[in-house]
Scaffold this motif. Structure first.
Motif, short mmCIF file in Angstrom:
data_model
loop_
_atom_site.label_atom_id
_atom_site.label_comp_id
_atom_site.label_asym_id
_atom_site.label_seq_id
_atom_site.Cartn_x
_atom_site.Cartn_y
_atom_site.Cartn_z
N ASP A 242 0.89 -1.15 -0.05
CA ASP A 242 0.03 0.08 -0.05
C ASP A 242 0.91 1.46 0.05
OD1 ASP A 242 -2.32 -1.47 -0.13
OD2 ASP A 242 -2.43 -1.57 2.23
N ARG A 243 1.97 1.32 -0.43
CA ARG A 243 2.94 2.43 -0.62
C ARG A 243 3.23 2.69 -1.63
NH1 ARG A 243 1.55 3.58 4.28
NH2 ARG A 243 2.81 2.86 6.02
N PHE A 244 2.20 3.57 -2.47
CA PHE A 244 2.58 3.94 -3.95
C PHE A 244 2.68 5.27 -4.21
CE2 PHE A 244 -0.62 0.48 -3.46
CZ PHE A 244 -0.43 -0.39 -4.50
N LEU A 245 2.87 6.20 -3.03
CA LEU A 245 3.10 7.68 -3.26
C LEU A 245 4.46 7.88 -2.45
CD1 LEU A 245 -0.37 8.82 -2.09
CD2 LEU A 245 0.44 8.23 -4.51
N ASN A 246 4.89 9.31 -2.80
CA ASN A 246 6.04 9.85 -2.36
C ASN A 246 5.55 10.30 -0.95
OD1 ASN A 246 4.70 12.19 -3.05
ND2 ASN A 246 6.28 12.97 -3.94
#
Length: 124
Positions: free
Chosen positions: A62-66
């Motif tokens: 669930d870590r897709f963003l900066n």
């Protein structure tokens, strides 16, 4: 809503964050949804740099963003994508974009993915 697959609820995604989903229960997140207030943007979880071969965008579950939440980052090679359009801004895939998926949010906050002929048999 026979053409729609239930993914969850708006409250399952924190504002300013993204979450992966496995709508066809294949054991991997094949799409992810980014929440901006009550707006949701959905993308196939595959980088165009690899020809949509299934290279996961997440650098961790669930870590897709900066860190700032302003860009989508490919965990495989660090390409950066616009959150609104999915267009590659920095990296090895200029001129390419993430593939959008069609979502529906009901008045009660239920989140659905539109099932199309392209994704009916889990083509992404």
């Amino acid at each position: 809503m026979s053409n729609w697959i239930k993914l969850g609820h708006l409250n399952d995604i924190d504002d300013g964050c993204a979450r992966g989903f496995d709508p066809h229960q294949l054991g991997r997140d094949s799409l992810f949804v980014l929440r901006k207030g009550d707006r949701l943007l959905g993308y196939r979880n595959a980088c165009p740099h690899r020809g949509y071969e299934g290279t996961s965008m997440a650098w961790r579950k669930d870590r897709f963003l900066n860190k700032a939440g302003t860009r989508i980052i490919c965990g495989a090679h660090g390409a950066q994508f616009d959150t609104e359009t999915g267009e590659c801004l920095i990296g090895p895939c200029p001129g390419q974009s993430l593939e959008k998926v069609i979502l529906r949010l009901t008045e009660t906050g239920e989140l659905y993915l539109q099932q199309t002929p392209d994704n009916e048999q889990e083509q992404y």
